[in-house]
Design a protein around this motif. Structure first.
Motif, PDB file in Angstrom:
ATOM      1  N   SER A 225      -7.960   7.624  -3.601  1.00 55.59           N
ATOM      2  CA  SER A 225      -7.061   6.471  -3.539  1.00 55.59           C
ATOM      3  C   SER A 225      -5.819   6.611  -2.847  1.00 55.59           C
ATOM      4  CB  SER A 225      -7.222   5.534  -4.609  1.00 55.59           C
ATOM      5  OG  SER A 225      -6.479   4.545  -4.725  1.00 55.59           O
ATOM      6  N   PRO A 226      -5.448   5.826  -1.968  1.00 47.83           N
ATOM      7  CA  PRO A 226      -4.018   5.700  -1.516  1.00 47.83           C
ATOM      8  C   PRO A 226      -3.253   5.273  -2.583  1.00 47.83           C
ATOM      9  CG  PRO A 226      -5.280   4.777   0.139  1.00 47.83           C
ATOM     10  CD  PRO A 226      -6.204   4.882  -0.923  1.00 47.83           C
ATOM     11  N   ALA A 227      -3.383   4.750  -3.617  1.00 50.81           N
ATOM     12  CA  ALA A 227      -2.785   4.133  -4.593  1.00 50.81           C
ATOM     13  C   ALA A 227      -2.488   5.301  -5.566  1.00 50.81           C
ATOM     14  CB  ALA A 227      -3.492   3.306  -5.621  1.00 50.81           C
ATOM     15  N   SER A 228      -2.723   6.784  -5.229  1.00 46.36           N
ATOM     16  CA  SER A 228      -2.588   7.758  -6.074  1.00 46.36           C
ATOM     17  C   SER A 228      -0.845   7.963  -5.651  1.00 46.36           C
ATOM     18  CB  SER A 228      -3.169   9.029  -5.804  1.00 46.36           C
ATOM     19  OG  SER A 228      -3.436   9.109  -4.374  1.00 46.36           O
ATOM     20  N   PHE A 229      -0.363   7.365  -4.358  1.00 47.90           N
ATOM     21  CA  PHE A 229       1.110   7.448  -4.339  1.00 47.90           C
ATOM     22  C   PHE A 229       1.723   6.892  -5.288  1.00 47.90           C
ATOM     23  CE2 PHE A 229       4.881   5.491  -2.349  1.00 47.90           C
ATOM     24  CZ  PHE A 229       5.436   6.929  -1.619  1.00 47.90           C
ATOM     25  N   ASP A 230       2.917   7.647  -5.698  1.00 49.88           N
ATOM     26  CA  ASP A 230       3.719   7.062  -6.972  1.00 49.88           C
ATOM     27  C   ASP A 230       4.878   5.915  -6.572  1.00 49.88           C
ATOM     28  OD1 ASP A 230       5.242   6.610  -9.016  1.00 49.88           O
ATOM     29  OD2 ASP A 230       5.499   8.606  -9.936  1.00 49.88           O
ATOM     30  N   ALA A 231       4.390   4.576  -6.480  1.00 55.12           N
ATOM     31  CA  ALA A 231       5.133   3.735  -5.883  1.00 55.12           C
ATOM     32  C   ALA A 231       6.343   3.298  -6.895  1.00 55.12           C
ATOM     33  CB  ALA A 231       4.530   2.611  -5.668  1.00 55.12           C
ATOM     34  N   ASP A 232       6.365   3.804  -8.005  1.00 55.08           N
ATOM     35  CA  ASP A 232       7.518   3.347  -9.079  1.00 55.08           C
ATOM     36  C   ASP A 232       8.587   4.249  -8.659  1.00 55.08           C
ATOM     37  OD1 ASP A 232       5.764   1.453 -10.417  1.00 55.08           O
ATOM     38  OD2 ASP A 232       4.960   3.093 -11.806  1.00 55.08           O
ATOM     39  N   LEU A 233       8.378   5.536  -7.974  1.00 60.84           N
ATOM     40  CA  LEU A 233       9.641   6.237  -7.673  1.00 60.84           C
ATOM     41  C   LEU A 233      10.397   5.863  -6.400  1.00 60.84           C
ATOM     42  CD1 LEU A 233       8.485  10.262  -8.212  1.00 60.84           C
ATOM     43  CD2 LEU A 233      10.326   9.056  -9.356  1.00 60.84           C
ATOM     44  N   HIS A 234       9.627   4.861  -5.807  1.00 58.72           N
ATOM     45  CA  HIS A 234      10.046   4.820  -4.522  1.00 58.72           C
ATOM     46  C   HIS A 234      10.431   3.322  -4.426  1.00 58.72           C
ATOM     47  CE1 HIS A 234       7.948   8.553  -4.149  1.00 58.72           C
ATOM     48  NE2 HIS A 234       8.699   8.832  -3.208  1.00 58.72           N
ATOM     49  N   PHE A 235      11.167   2.790  -3.152  1.00 58.45           N
ATOM     50  CA  PHE A 235      11.379   1.511  -2.893  1.00 58.45           C
ATOM     51  C   PHE A 235      10.198   1.266  -1.824  1.00 58.45           C
ATOM     52  CE2 PHE A 235      12.478  -1.520   0.655  1.00 58.45           C
ATOM     53  CZ  PHE A 235      12.981  -2.312  -0.134  1.00 58.45           C
ATOM     54  N   VAL A 236       9.558   0.233  -2.292  1.00 53.03           N
ATOM     55  CA  VAL A 236       8.170  -0.103  -1.449  1.00 53.03           C
ATOM     56  C   VAL A 236       8.184  -1.648  -1.535  1.00 53.03           C
ATOM     57  CG1 VAL A 236       5.745   0.058  -1.242  1.00 53.03           C
ATOM     58  CG2 VAL A 236       6.879   1.992  -2.245  1.00 53.03           C
ATOM     59  N   ASP A 237       8.176  -2.373  -0.294  1.00 54.73           N
ATOM     60  CA  ASP A 237       8.253  -3.606  -0.039  1.00 54.73           C
ATOM     61  C   ASP A 237       7.280  -3.973   1.156  1.00 54.73           C
ATOM     62  OD1 ASP A 237       8.723  -6.289   0.085  1.00 54.73           O
ATOM     63  OD2 ASP A 237      10.816  -6.365   0.071  1.00 54.73           O
ATOM     64  N   THR A 238       6.043  -4.546   0.869  1.00 59.59           N
ATOM     65  CA  THR A 238       5.374  -4.821   2.018  1.00 59.59           C
ATOM     66  C   THR A 238       5.364  -6.409   2.212  1.00 59.59           C
ATOM     67  OG1 THR A 238       3.395  -4.694   0.588  1.00 59.59           O
ATOM     68  CG2 THR A 238       3.879  -2.843   1.563  1.00 59.59           C
ATOM     69  N   SER A 239       6.114  -6.961   1.809  1.00 56.87           N
ATOM     70  CA  SER A 239       5.868  -8.886   1.939  1.00 56.87           C
ATOM     71  C   SER A 239       6.241  -9.207   3.218  1.00 56.87           C
ATOM     72  CB  SER A 239       7.050  -9.146   0.910  1.00 56.87           C
ATOM     73  OG  SER A 239       8.377  -8.965   1.135  1.00 56.87           O
ATOM     74  N   SER A 240       6.727  -8.494   4.234  1.00 63.11           N
ATOM     75  CA  SER A 240       6.948  -8.999   5.421  1.00 63.11           C
ATOM     76  C   SER A 240       7.197  -7.849   6.479  1.00 63.11           C
ATOM     77  CB  SER A 240       8.296  -9.697   5.438  1.00 63.11           C
ATOM     78  OG  SER A 240       9.348  -9.027   5.392  1.00 63.11           O
ATOM     79  N   LYS A 241       7.158  -8.123   7.573  1.00 64.01           N
ATOM     80  CA  LYS A 241       7.360  -6.786   8.862  1.00 64.01           C
ATOM     81  C   LYS A 241       8.656  -6.236   8.356  1.00 64.01           C
ATOM     82  CE  LYS A 241       4.168  -7.997  12.293  1.00 64.01           C
ATOM     83  NZ  LYS A 241       2.979  -6.747  12.015  1.00 64.01           N
ATOM     84  N   ALA A 242       9.661  -7.076   8.548  1.00 60.95           N
ATOM     85  CA  ALA A 242      11.110  -6.631   8.220  1.00 60.95           C
ATOM     86  C   ALA A 242      11.167  -5.655   6.993  1.00 60.95           C
ATOM     87  CB  ALA A 242      12.009  -7.936   8.117  1.00 60.95           C
ATOM     88  N   ALA A 243      10.587  -6.114   5.896  1.00 58.84           N
ATOM     89  CA  ALA A 243      10.439  -5.498   4.638  1.00 58.84           C
ATOM     90  C   ALA A 243       9.657  -4.103   4.720  1.00 58.84           C
ATOM     91  CB  ALA A 243       9.784  -6.149   3.526  1.00 58.84           C
ATOM     92  N   GLU A 244       8.561  -3.997   5.312  1.00 60.56           N
ATOM     93  CA  GLU A 244       7.901  -2.840   5.748  1.00 60.56           C
ATOM     94  C   GLU A 244       8.820  -2.079   6.374  1.00 60.56           C
ATOM     95  OE1 GLU A 244       4.343  -2.228   8.777  1.00 60.56           O
ATOM     96  OE2 GLU A 244       3.589  -2.925   6.821  1.00 60.56           O
ATOM     97  N   ALA A 245       9.327  -2.595   7.438  1.00 59.12           N
ATOM     98  CA  ALA A 245      10.465  -1.622   8.275  1.00 59.12           C
ATOM     99  C   ALA A 245      11.654  -1.113   7.605  1.00 59.12           C
ATOM    100  CB  ALA A 245      10.983  -2.361   9.504  1.00 59.12           C
ATOM    101  N   LEU A 246      12.026  -1.840   6.352  1.00 58.44           N
ATOM    102  CA  LEU A 246      13.016  -1.089   5.755  1.00 58.44           C
ATOM    103  C   LEU A 246      12.395   0.039   4.741  1.00 58.44           C
ATOM    104  CD1 LEU A 246      16.146  -1.315   4.753  1.00 58.44           C
ATOM    105  CD2 LEU A 246      15.209  -3.213   3.140  1.00 58.44           C
ATOM    106  N   THR A 247      11.144  -0.251   4.106  1.00 59.43           N
ATOM    107  CA  THR A 247      10.525   0.764   3.515  1.00 59.43           C
ATOM    108  C   THR A 247      10.324   2.040   4.177  1.00 59.43           C
ATOM    109  OG1 THR A 247       9.406  -0.950   2.195  1.00 59.43           O
ATOM    110  CG2 THR A 247       8.446   1.250   2.264  1.00 59.43           C
ATOM    111  N   VAL A 248      10.243   1.976   5.509  1.00 62.50           N
ATOM    112  CA  VAL A 248       9.956   3.138   6.331  1.00 62.50           C
ATOM    113  C   VAL A 248      11.410   3.743   6.449  1.00 62.50           C
ATOM    114  CG1 VAL A 248       9.269   3.977   8.478  1.00 62.50           C
ATOM    115  CG2 VAL A 248       7.759   2.191   7.262  1.00 62.50           C
ATOM    116  N   GLN A 249      12.230   3.053   6.988  1.00 62.68           N
ATOM    117  CA  GLN A 249      13.835   3.468   7.015  1.00 62.68           C
ATOM    118  C   GLN A 249      14.055   4.121   5.685  1.00 62.68           C
ATOM    119  OE1 GLN A 249      15.356   2.638   9.769  1.00 62.68           O
ATOM    120  NE2 GLN A 249      17.469   3.023   9.666  1.00 62.68           N
ATOM    121  N   TYR A 250      13.794   3.666   4.660  1.00 59.36           N
ATOM    122  CA  TYR A 250      13.936   4.264   3.112  1.00 59.36           C
ATOM    123  C   TYR A 250      13.255   5.860   2.999  1.00 59.36           C
ATOM    124  CZ  TYR A 250      13.103   5.448  -1.654  1.00 59.36           C
ATOM    125  OH  TYR A 250      12.870   5.946  -2.839  1.00 59.36           O
TER     126      TYR A 250
END
Length: 324
Positions: free
Chosen positions: A43-68
């Motif tokens: 599952s892709p859910a095996s990625f540890d989201a708790d250790l990272h900044f992850v925000d998929t609420s909008s395209k801007a938030a997704e872009a910030l996640t990728v920048q991070y």
């Protein structure tokens, strides 16, 4: 890029004097995995989201996640010289900095970063290992993003057109610090650990959707580092020569690009490929109602084992490098 990494690893393994892959160990591990572990693995859910900044609420938030993620993976190397520094201090420190100041990872600020800025990003109270080299790599990322991608890592990812391998190539082309290769017995070999892990992180954080949708994500190899080889040794999948084992046990540094260091990395890559193939052939994933995991999911699983058991495990090898 995945194929050239696999080919490099197989070549090094065919010549290796210091590190061997143990087939019987792979069989034992496959037989010992629980159904719960098998289902989680695929599952892709095996990625540890708790250790990272992850925000998929909008395209801007997704872009910030990728920048991070790009900033994290630009700095994701060589923690061991500071015994209190681990990957969690990197990922969580930058997450806190971003939550406190959403502009802290803007390319224009990265492009002029100094050592003190790197330390502030992590919230670390003393100098970091290779602090000035980390600052140089941040400047490289900021300048490269401004020059080629309008300052946005999201544009870098979009330019790959949904191809994980194209994204690895773009990283290597525009950001020299991601060009992880060496010469082994006169032949150039390739590992691309941090370039590949960035692609894997984007895929995992975004759950394989949006900017994280890569049609060839299965082409990535595992990310050859220092933690997973320890796990594979404990599992009985890797065997080191007595000489190499003694050096690591004594805390002796292995020179970057040396035979021993390259053989550890190559054997780790090939062993995880062999583990994936054995899982597929066993039919155990299918019996558990799970897909056969892709290589990076096996890497996440093994790395998490290493993190969880690091106090009980034998020491990892030490190499002063920017690649892992």
């Amino acid at each position: 890029m995945g194929s050239v990494v696999r080919e490099s690893a197989r070549y090094v393994c065919s010549q290796s004097r210091h590190v061997k892959i143990v087939g019987e160990g792979i069989s034992r591990v496959v037989a010992g995995l629980t159904e719960e572990e098998l289902r989680k693995l695929s599952s892709p859910a095996s990625f540890d989201a708790d250790l990272h900044f992850v925000d998929t609420s909008s395209k801007a938030a997704e872009a910030l996640t990728v920048q991070y993620l790009l900033v994290v993976d630009a700095l994701n190397f060589c923690f061991w010289p500071d015994p209190e520094l681990e990957y969690a201090q990197l990922s969580l420190g930058i997450k806190r900095a971003l939550q406190q100041d959403p502009g802290v990872l803007h390319a224009s600020r990265l492009a002029v970063a100094q050592g003190a800025d790197v330390r502030a990003l992590l919230g670390w109270k003393r100098d970091l290992p290779q602090q000035e080299e980390r600052a140089r790599l941040l400047r490289e990322v900021g300048q490269g993003l401004l020059r080629h991608f309008d300052g946005a890592a999201a544009n870098l990812v979009a330019a790959a057109g949904g191809s994980a391998m194209s994204l690895v190539e773009l990283l290597a082309a525009h950001f020299p610090g991601f060009r992880d290769h060496a010469i082994y017995k006169g032949r150039q070999v390739f590992f691309y650990k941090r370039a590949q892990i960035f692609v894997g992180d984007v895929y995992g954080a975004l759950q394989g959707e949006g900017l994280g949708a890569f049609h060839d994500i299965h082409e990535l190899t595992m990310f050859a580092d220092y933690r997973v080889p320890v796990v594979l040794r404990v599992m009985g999948i890797l065997r080191f020569s007595a000489e190499l084992d003694s050096k690591i046990g004594a805390g002796q540094e292995l020179p970057p690009g040396g035979e021993e260091e390259l053989e550890i990395r190559a054997a780790t890559i090939s062993a995880v490929e062999d583990l994936k193939e054995a899982l597929s052939n066993s039919g155990r994933c299918q019996a558990a109602g799970a897909a056969v995991p892709i290589t990076i999911q096996l890497d996440w699983f093994l790395w998490e084992v290493g993190e969880r058991e690091r106090e009980a495990h034998p020491p990892a090898h030490h190499t002063l490098t920017i690649y892992y």
